[in-house]
Motif scaffolding. Sequence first.
Motif, short mmCIF file in Angstrom:
data_model
loop_
_atom_site.label_atom_id
_atom_site.label_comp_id
_atom_site.label_asym_id
_atom_site.label_seq_id
_atom_site.Cartn_x
_atom_site.Cartn_y
_atom_site.Cartn_z
N PRO A 194 91.93 13.97 -30.43
CA PRO A 194 92.99 14.14 -31.43
C PRO A 194 92.70 13.38 -32.73
N SER A 195 91.96 12.28 -32.65
CA SER A 195 91.63 11.52 -33.86
C SER A 195 90.69 12.30 -34.78
N HIS A 196 90.01 13.31 -34.27
CA HIS A 196 89.15 14.16 -35.10
C HIS A 196 89.91 15.33 -35.71
N CYS A 197 91.17 15.47 -35.36
CA CYS A 197 92.00 16.55 -35.88
C CYS A 197 92.65 16.05 -37.17
N THR A 198 92.20 16.57 -38.31
CA THR A 198 92.73 16.11 -39.60
C THR A 198 94.05 16.78 -39.94
N SER A 199 94.34 17.91 -39.30
CA SER A 199 95.66 18.53 -39.43
C SER A 199 95.84 19.58 -38.35
N ALA A 200 97.09 19.76 -37.98
CA ALA A 200 97.47 20.79 -37.03
C ALA A 200 98.80 21.35 -37.52
N SER A 201 98.79 22.62 -37.87
CA SER A 201 99.99 23.23 -38.45
C SER A 201 100.41 24.45 -37.64
N MET A 217 98.67 25.98 -21.93
CA MET A 217 99.32 27.26 -22.05
C MET A 217 98.26 28.31 -22.34
N GLU A 218 98.55 29.55 -21.94
CA GLU A 218 97.54 30.60 -22.05
C GLU A 218 98.19 31.89 -22.52
N TRP A 219 97.47 32.62 -23.37
CA TRP A 219 97.89 33.95 -23.79
C TRP A 219 96.67 34.75 -24.25
N ASP A 220 96.69 36.04 -24.03
CA ASP A 220 95.68 37.00 -24.50
C ASP A 220 94.25 36.46 -24.46
N GLY A 221 93.84 35.87 -23.33
CA GLY A 221 92.48 35.37 -23.21
C GLY A 221 92.21 34.07 -23.95
N PHE A 222 93.27 33.35 -24.32
CA PHE A 222 93.14 32.09 -25.06
C PHE A 222 93.93 31.02 -24.33
N THR A 223 93.38 29.80 -24.27
CA THR A 223 94.07 28.66 -23.66
C THR A 223 94.10 27.51 -24.65
N LEU A 224 95.26 26.88 -24.77
CA LEU A 224 95.45 25.70 -25.62
C LEU A 224 95.98 24.59 -24.74
N SER A 225 95.29 23.43 -24.75
CA SER A 225 95.74 22.35 -23.87
C SER A 225 95.29 20.98 -24.36
N THR A 270 93.60 17.99 -22.46
CA THR A 270 92.95 17.77 -21.18
C THR A 270 93.30 16.41 -20.60
N SER A 271 92.96 16.20 -19.34
CA SER A 271 93.21 14.91 -18.70
C SER A 271 92.37 13.81 -19.34
N GLU A 272 91.29 14.18 -20.05
CA GLU A 272 90.48 13.21 -20.77
C GLU A 272 91.06 12.90 -22.15
N GLY A 273 92.19 13.53 -22.49
CA GLY A 273 92.83 13.28 -23.78
C GLY A 273 92.22 14.08 -24.92
N LEU A 274 91.61 15.21 -24.63
CA LEU A 274 91.00 16.05 -25.66
C LEU A 274 91.88 17.26 -25.96
N VAL A 275 91.91 17.67 -27.22
CA VAL A 275 92.54 18.93 -27.58
C VAL A 275 91.51 20.00 -27.24
N GLU A 276 91.92 20.98 -26.43
CA GLU A 276 90.98 22.03 -26.02
C GLU A 276 91.52 23.39 -26.44
N LEU A 277 90.69 24.12 -27.18
CA LEU A 277 90.97 25.50 -27.55
C LEU A 277 89.89 26.32 -26.84
N GLN A 278 90.30 27.22 -25.97
CA GLN A 278 89.33 27.99 -25.19
C GLN A 278 89.61 29.48 -25.30
N TRP A 279 88.59 30.19 -25.74
CA TRP A 279 88.62 31.64 -25.76
C TRP A 279 87.91 32.05 -24.48
N ILE A 280 88.67 32.48 -23.47
CA ILE A 280 88.15 32.72 -22.14
C ILE A 280 87.00 33.73 -22.20
N GLY A 281 85.84 33.30 -21.68
CA GLY A 281 84.65 34.13 -21.67
C GLY A 281 83.90 34.16 -22.99
#
Length: 181
Positions: free
Chosen positions: A30-37, A1-9, A11-22
């Motif tokens: 996900p195993s390295h994510c100690t919390s997500a709120s 999903m994408e909003w205001d120059g940011f993408t949250l997804s 990936t097909s490799e099973g990674l949590v990806e936070l991207q600030w476009i540009g």
Amino acid sequence: MEWDGFTLSLTSEGLVELQWIGAGVLEAKPSHCTSASFRPPSATRPGHELDFRFRFPGGASGTKTAWVRVDVPPAMVDQVRRFMAVLWRDYSVPDLPEESRPAAEAPGAGTGAGVPASAAVAAPPPPAVVEPADPAAGAATDAVELERVPEGSVAWILSPAGERSEELFADVMERLASSDR
């Protein structure tokens, strides 16, 4: 999903990806994510907000943790809720309540306010007592008491434990209680 120059997804490799476009990308297992709120608006926070904490083994310059906060526009709230439900359910990433943050992260030291009572985490189960089924002659007959590390303790690694971790803990304790050691 994408909003205001940011993408949250995820990936097909099973990674949590936070991207600030540009500007930058953070990818993590996900195993390295100690919390997500997913925080609702409050008196000190006008909109919804994501709060991710990652812990990485090793790291450059001793940096082993990352904490990321992202504002969520109202139009994306439902999609983000579904995304977070996947992280919580399928990857056992815990939702860390704000009141359990370390003092350095407490309200006033950063942004945010307490979590409503409806989002409070249930108290951990009481300590289990495991007694030997048939102690050998001359062996100590005292019960061995196993306790969980209290939340908020310096020895606590993740808070709260994910649902699957709780199920595993209950299963192990049950097996220990009924074993023939």
